[in-house]
Scaffold this motif. Structure first.
Motif, PDB file in Angstrom:
ATOM      1  N   THR A 160       0.950  -1.288   0.045  1.00  0.00           N
ATOM      2  CA  THR A 160       0.072  -0.048   0.124  1.00  0.00           C
ATOM      3  C   THR A 160       0.787   0.878   0.058  1.00  0.00           C
ATOM      4  O   THR A 160       1.823   1.450   0.746  1.00  0.00           O
ATOM      5  N   VAL A 161       0.687   2.020  -0.800  1.00  0.00           N
ATOM      6  CA  VAL A 161       1.149   3.524  -0.857  1.00  0.00           C
ATOM      7  C   VAL A 161       0.566   4.427  -0.092  1.00  0.00           C
ATOM      8  O   VAL A 161      -0.604   4.379  -0.337  1.00  0.00           O
ATOM      9  N   ALA A 162       1.135   5.063   1.000  1.00  0.00           N
ATOM     10  CA  ALA A 162       0.537   5.767   1.802  1.00  0.00           C
ATOM     11  C   ALA A 162       1.316   6.776   2.335  1.00  0.00           C
ATOM     12  O   ALA A 162       1.240   7.171   3.415  1.00  0.00           O
ATOM     13  N   GLY A 163       2.068   7.206   1.447  1.00  0.00           N
ATOM     14  CA  GLY A 163       3.232   8.272   1.648  1.00  0.00           C
ATOM     15  C   GLY A 163       2.665   9.671   1.291  1.00  0.00           C
ATOM     16  O   GLY A 163       3.381  10.822   1.450  1.00  0.00           O
ATOM     17  N   GLY A 164       1.492   9.778   0.678  1.00  0.00           N
ATOM     18  CA  GLY A 164       0.878  11.143   0.283  1.00  0.00           C
ATOM     19  C   GLY A 164       0.730  12.160   1.203  1.00  0.00           C
ATOM     20  O   GLY A 164       0.478  11.682   2.431  1.00  0.00           O
ATOM     21  N   GLN A 165       0.581  13.287   0.939  1.00  0.00           N
ATOM     22  CA  GLN A 165       0.152  14.374   1.955  1.00  0.00           C
ATOM     23  C   GLN A 165      -1.495  14.526   1.959  1.00  0.00           C
ATOM     24  O   GLN A 165      -1.745  15.101   3.089  1.00  0.00           O
ATOM     25  N   ARG A 184      -5.848  17.556  -0.552  1.00  0.00           N
ATOM     26  CA  ARG A 184      -7.144  17.829  -0.702  1.00  0.00           C
ATOM     27  C   ARG A 184      -8.248  17.480   0.171  1.00  0.00           C
ATOM     28  O   ARG A 184      -8.951  18.103   0.472  1.00  0.00           O
ATOM     29  N   LEU A 185      -7.856  16.331   1.006  1.00  0.00           N
ATOM     30  CA  LEU A 185      -8.817  15.945   2.106  1.00  0.00           C
ATOM     31  C   LEU A 185      -8.663  16.687   3.220  1.00  0.00           C
ATOM     32  O   LEU A 185      -9.850  16.993   3.934  1.00  0.00           O
ATOM     33  N   GLY A 186      -7.592  17.210   3.416  1.00  0.00           N
ATOM     34  CA  GLY A 186      -7.332  18.092   4.547  1.00  0.00           C
ATOM     35  C   GLY A 186      -7.481  17.489   5.909  1.00  0.00           C
ATOM     36  O   GLY A 186      -7.905  18.018   7.072  1.00  0.00           O
ATOM     37  N   VAL A 246       3.854  -1.212   3.725  1.00  0.00           N
ATOM     38  CA  VAL A 246       3.005  -0.030   3.782  1.00  0.00           C
ATOM     39  C   VAL A 246       4.311   1.169   3.567  1.00  0.00           C
ATOM     40  O   VAL A 246       5.114   1.382   4.242  1.00  0.00           O
ATOM     41  N   MET A 247       4.076   1.811   2.466  1.00  0.00           N
ATOM     42  CA  MET A 247       4.924   3.116   2.201  1.00  0.00           C
ATOM     43  C   MET A 247       4.492   4.313   2.975  1.00  0.00           C
ATOM     44  O   MET A 247       3.342   4.650   2.597  1.00  0.00           O
ATOM     45  N   THR A 248       5.119   4.970   3.770  1.00  0.00           N
ATOM     46  CA  THR A 248       5.027   6.106   4.223  1.00  0.00           C
ATOM     47  C   THR A 248       5.790   7.172   3.884  1.00  0.00           C
ATOM     48  O   THR A 248       6.594   6.828   2.781  1.00  0.00           O
ATOM     49  N   SER A 255       8.596  17.513   0.195  1.00  0.00           N
ATOM     50  CA  SER A 255       7.345  16.824   0.140  1.00  0.00           C
ATOM     51  C   SER A 255       7.595  15.528  -0.555  1.00  0.00           C
ATOM     52  O   SER A 255       8.908  15.330  -1.318  1.00  0.00           O
ATOM     53  N   PRO A 256       6.963  14.513  -0.249  1.00  0.00           N
ATOM     54  CA  PRO A 256       7.008  13.308  -0.798  1.00  0.00           C
ATOM     55  C   PRO A 256       7.260  13.123  -2.403  1.00  0.00           C
ATOM     56  O   PRO A 256       6.933  13.842  -3.132  1.00  0.00           O
ATOM     57  N   ASN A 257       8.334  12.375  -2.868  1.00  0.00           N
ATOM     58  CA  ASN A 257       8.607  12.164  -4.348  1.00  0.00           C
ATOM     59  C   ASN A 257       7.446  11.722  -5.176  1.00  0.00           C
ATOM     60  O   ASN A 257       7.967  11.331  -6.161  1.00  0.00           O
ATOM     61  N   GLY A 258       6.569  11.362  -4.925  1.00  0.00           N
ATOM     62  CA  GLY A 258       5.408  10.680  -5.595  1.00  0.00           C
ATOM     63  C   GLY A 258       5.226   9.122  -5.411  1.00  0.00           C
ATOM     64  O   GLY A 258       6.293   8.769  -4.983  1.00  0.00           O
ATOM     65  N   HIS A 259       4.276   8.554  -5.926  1.00  0.00           N
ATOM     66  CA  HIS A 259       4.156   7.113  -5.703  1.00  0.00           C
ATOM     67  C   HIS A 259       5.013   6.430  -6.578  1.00  0.00           C
ATOM     68  O   HIS A 259       5.291   5.279  -6.210  1.00  0.00           O
ATOM     69  N   THR A 304      -1.838  -1.383  -4.258  1.00  0.00           N
ATOM     70  CA  THR A 304      -2.987  -0.436  -4.087  1.00  0.00           C
ATOM     71  C   THR A 304      -2.596   0.912  -3.338  1.00  0.00           C
ATOM     72  O   THR A 304      -1.649   0.918  -2.662  1.00  0.00           O
ATOM     73  N   GLN A 305      -3.612   1.706  -3.474  1.00  0.00           N
ATOM     74  CA  GLN A 305      -3.442   3.034  -2.830  1.00  0.00           C
ATOM     75  C   GLN A 305      -4.044   2.981  -1.279  1.00  0.00           C
ATOM     76  O   GLN A 305      -5.095   2.141  -1.181  1.00  0.00           O
ATOM     77  N   ILE A 306      -3.922   3.849  -0.437  1.00  0.00           N
ATOM     78  CA  ILE A 306      -4.431   3.712   0.683  1.00  0.00           C
ATOM     79  C   ILE A 306      -5.957   4.489   0.608  1.00  0.00           C
ATOM     80  O   ILE A 306      -6.748   4.133   1.504  1.00  0.00           O
ATOM     81  N   PHE A 337       7.905  18.309  -7.445  1.00  0.00           N
ATOM     82  CA  PHE A 337       7.977  17.300  -8.581  1.00  0.00           C
ATOM     83  C   PHE A 337       7.656  16.033  -7.833  1.00  0.00           C
ATOM     84  O   PHE A 337       8.267  15.423  -6.977  1.00  0.00           O
ATOM     85  N   GLU A 338       6.899  15.024  -8.508  1.00  0.00           N
ATOM     86  CA  GLU A 338       6.523  13.796  -8.340  1.00  0.00           C
ATOM     87  C   GLU A 338       6.746  12.859  -9.459  1.00  0.00           C
ATOM     88  O   GLU A 338       6.709  13.208 -10.569  1.00  0.00           O
ATOM     89  N   THR A 339       7.322  11.722  -9.142  1.00  0.00           N
ATOM     90  CA  THR A 339       7.212  10.502 -10.053  1.00  0.00           C
ATOM     91  C   THR A 339       5.973   9.855  -9.799  1.00  0.00           C
ATOM     92  O   THR A 339       5.371   9.568  -8.886  1.00  0.00           O
TER      93      THR A 339
HETATM   94  P1  UTP Z   1      -2.762  11.316  -4.574  1.00  0.00           P
HETATM   95  O1  UTP Z   1      -2.103  11.460  -6.083  1.00  0.00           O
HETATM   96  O2  UTP Z   1      -4.135  11.114  -4.404  1.00  0.00           O
HETATM   97  O3  UTP Z   1      -1.878  12.291  -3.548  1.00  0.00           O
HETATM   98  O4  UTP Z   1      -2.256   9.814  -3.963  1.00  0.00           O
HETATM   99  P2  UTP Z   1      -2.184  12.561  -1.879  1.00  0.00           P
HETATM  100  O5  UTP Z   1      -0.800  12.842  -1.458  1.00  0.00           O
HETATM  101  O6  UTP Z   1      -2.905  11.239  -1.333  1.00  0.00           O
HETATM  102  O7  UTP Z   1      -3.373  13.424  -1.906  1.00  0.00           O
HETATM  103  P3  UTP Z   1      -3.250  15.000  -2.441  1.00  0.00           P
HETATM  104  O8  UTP Z   1      -2.848  15.189  -3.902  1.00  0.00           O
HETATM  105  O9  UTP Z   1      -2.201  15.931  -1.550  1.00  0.00           O
HETATM  106  O10 UTP Z   1      -4.676  15.784  -2.065  1.00  0.00           O
HETATM  107  C1  UTP Z   1      -2.382   8.722  -4.232  1.00  0.00           C
HETATM  108  C2  UTP Z   1      -1.952   7.487  -3.396  1.00  0.00           C
HETATM  109  O11 UTP Z   1      -0.447   7.595  -3.473  1.00  0.00           O
HETATM  110  C3  UTP Z   1       0.216   7.948  -2.224  1.00  0.00           C
HETATM  111  C4  UTP Z   1      -0.776   8.591  -1.535  1.00  0.00           C
HETATM  112  O12 UTP Z   1      -0.787   8.299  -0.346  1.00  0.00           O
HETATM  113  C5  UTP Z   1      -2.079   7.684  -2.065  1.00  0.00           C
HETATM  114  O13 UTP Z   1      -2.376   6.383  -1.678  1.00  0.00           O
HETATM  115  N1  UTP Z   1       1.369   8.726  -2.607  1.00  0.00           N
HETATM  116  C6  UTP Z   1       1.204   9.899  -3.268  1.00  0.00           C
HETATM  117  C7  UTP Z   1       2.425   8.195  -1.894  1.00  0.00           C
HETATM  118  O14 UTP Z   1       2.551   7.188  -1.320  1.00  0.00           O
HETATM  119  N2  UTP Z   1       3.572   8.991  -2.145  1.00  0.00           N
HETATM  120  C8  UTP Z   1       3.418  10.256  -2.814  1.00  0.00           C
HETATM  121  O15 UTP Z   1       4.392  10.915  -2.801  1.00  0.00           O
HETATM  122  C9  UTP Z   1       2.291  10.736  -3.422  1.00  0.00           C
END
Ligand code: UTP
Length: 492
Positions: A108-113, A116-118, A159-161, A218-222, A249-251, A388-390
């Motif tokens: 599970t990728v869960a490193g995103g910020q 949008r959900l806040g 789980v990626m954070t 900020s995290p470098n993208g999924h 899968t995503q979180i 920048f994100e990949t």
């Molecule tokens: P989103 O692209 O929806 O981004 O991530 P986000 O960070 O969750 O939300 P916003 O854009 O800031 O509102 C899709 C999935 O990829 C993971 C997120 O945790 C989510 O499961 N992700 C995204 C990462 O693990 N790392 C990242 O750097 C970005």
């Protein structure tokens, strides 16, 4: 670790070479701990790469580099055609065999910020389900738990954070007793970070500072997961456990099939390195990536302005009225362990392309050191920075083989991206509706009467825990009601 003076000298040189010396503006004011923190951040970044990205994506506008030949990607249908029935049977049985044999891990990728959900905590802690408000991490854990029981095996979960949400995530798992899973089979690891770059005014083209002692990172993208899986030791751990396939899968999708035997089997039967699920797009402008065959390779072309499926393709219609480019990406993949390892150990290395996003980033003024409001971050003209994100799907064109399998939105795509608001999509309210809708559908296959409005909407809240069922057939043994009453809340 070399002394601070040596590290400072090395950092100065690196930063100067890419026009980013301002990062050390406040260095003399810092104590040793703060200096160490700032230098560690600087040392963790590939500055020559950041310099190239600033040049091409911030100071200039990159050319739109679309592939010459873009065709719709072929996909396996959700239900097999008569010709495919035998293959689907074989695939399901191979998928089950791989799961039972311990060859499949959940990832599970869960490193995103989650901006949008806040939600002021890792997104996985968000209460997501319609009746019990189970957090997203709990929902996925329950799925894995049930799949382990059903297939009589261990499914390790990675789980990626990110460095920002790692500790709160680990703490949340501890507080919840790893949601009933064996902690030995659950691994958390953080991804890498990238600096945000100012877009306007005096900060244009400059790495922003979150404070005098820290970069705005900020995290470098999924897509960072493909490197982090390797550098964290997760791939080595998978190999030592005999895992050969990663179910990615995503979180933020509580209805995702975390482990899907048919999808795994189709991917394995076709000797694919990385495969994907898609849903038919709701319209030509839906904000999802488009699966295409681009110059002969499976590719996702995004919906953003910078690299967008051209309108003349997005609006093309087949004879039967369906979109010609109909395959929308929902970020569900199966990835071969060997493929990830080969990418990371290839002598040429590998690099996914960076995508650019404009976001508001809190930072300090580089002259005064005072905080700049995110609404004005970067000066006097708008306050946006570039991140920048990949993206993980950019690894698809690197595959020799890749399959695409069509699934159904109600069945497994109920994303939580945005905060609730009237008319909003992909938010907690729409996700809960979809979860209820799917639960109703599953119950109807077992002859449970569901209260539906004239337009077919379910007039109740229904939750089926993954511990009860991860597919409709699992409900055979459940104690089901004969009917659900209008406005009732039912938890099964
Ligand atoms: P989103 O692209 O929806 O981004 O991530 P986000 O960070 O969750 O939300 P916003 O854009 O800031 O509102 C899709 C999935 O990829 C993971 C997120 O945790 C989510 O499961 N992700 C995204 C990462 O693990 N790392 C990242 O750097 C970005």
């Amino acid at each position: 670790m070399p002394p601070l003076t040596d590290r400072h000298a090395a950092a100065s040189q690196t930063l100067q070479a890419v026009g980013q010396s301002h990062v050390l503006t406040f260095y003399d004011e810092l104590d040793d701990t703060q200096r160490d923190q700032l230098l560690s951040q600087i040392e963790g970044i590939d500055w020559p790469e950041v310099g190239r990205l600033i040049e091409s994506y911030v100071l200039n506008t990159p050319p739109l580099n679309l592939p010459a030949d873009i065709q719709p990607a072929p996909s396996y249908p959700q239900q097999p055609t008569p010709k495919l029935e035998g293959k689907y049977r074989e695939a399901r049985s191979l998928g089950e065999k791989l799961i039972r044999g311990g060859s499949v891990a959940a990832f599970t990728v869960a490193g995103g910020q989650g901006t949008r959900l806040g939600w002021d905590a890792p997104k996985g802690t968000f209460p997501a389900t319609p009746v019990t408000a189970r957090p997203l991490f709990g929902v996925l854990a329950d799925y894995i738990n049930k799949a382990q029981q059903k297939f009589g095996c261990t499914i390790p979960w990675y789980v990626m954070t990110s460095p920002v949400n790692h500790q709160p995530t680990v703490d949340f798992f501890k507080e919840n007793d790893t949601f009933g899973l064996d902690p030995k089979n659950v691994t958390h690891f953080p991804q890498a970070m990238m600096p945000a770059i100012g877009l306007h005014g005096a900060q244009r083209g400059k790495a922003l500072l979150a404070g005098k002692d820290s970069l705005a990172l900020s995290p470098n993208g999924h897509g960072g997961s493909l490197k982090a899986l390797h550098t964290s030791g997760a791939i080595a751990d998978m190999k030592s456990r005999g895992v050969t396939q990663i179910s990615y899968t995503q979180i933020d999708n509580p209805t995702v099939h975390v482990i899907d035997p048919l999808f795994i089997g189709l991917h394995a039967l076709d000797s694919a390195q990385m495969s994907s699920k898609m849903v038919p797009k709701t319209g030509p402008e839906e904000k999802v990536g488009n699966f295409c065959t681009a110059d002969g390779k499976m590719t996702v072309i995004e919906y953003t302005d910078f690299l967008k499926l051209p309108d003349k393709l997005a609006y093309q219609i087949n004879d039967d009225g369906t979109l010609r480019f109909r395959a929308g990406s929902i970020a569900i993949h199966i990835i071969q362990v060997d493929f990830v390892e080969a990418l990371n150990t290839s002598p040429q290395g590998f690099a996914l392309p960076f995508h650019r996003a404009e976001k508001k980033v809190p930072c300090i003024d580089l002259n005064t050191g005072e905080p700049v409001s995110p609404d004005n971050a970067g000066g006097n003209s708008g306050g946006k920075a570039v991140k920048f994100e990949t993206f993980v799907f950019d690894a698809l064109p690197l595959c020799d083989n890749s399959i695409l399998y069509e699934t159904d939105r109600v069945e497994e795509f109920a994303p939580i991206k945005n905060a609730d608001a009237p008319g909003e999509v992909d938010c907690p309210a729409t996700s809960k509706q979809l979860q209820t809708q799917r639960a109703a559908r599953w119950l109807e296959t077992h002859n449970v009467t569901i209260p539906r409005d004239a337009d077919g909407q379910v007039n109740a809240k229904i939750e089926i825990s993954p511990l009860t069922a991860i597919e409709p057939d699992d409900l055979v043994d459940a104690d089901l009601p004969k009917e659900i009453k209008p406005s009732e809340s039912v938890n099964l």
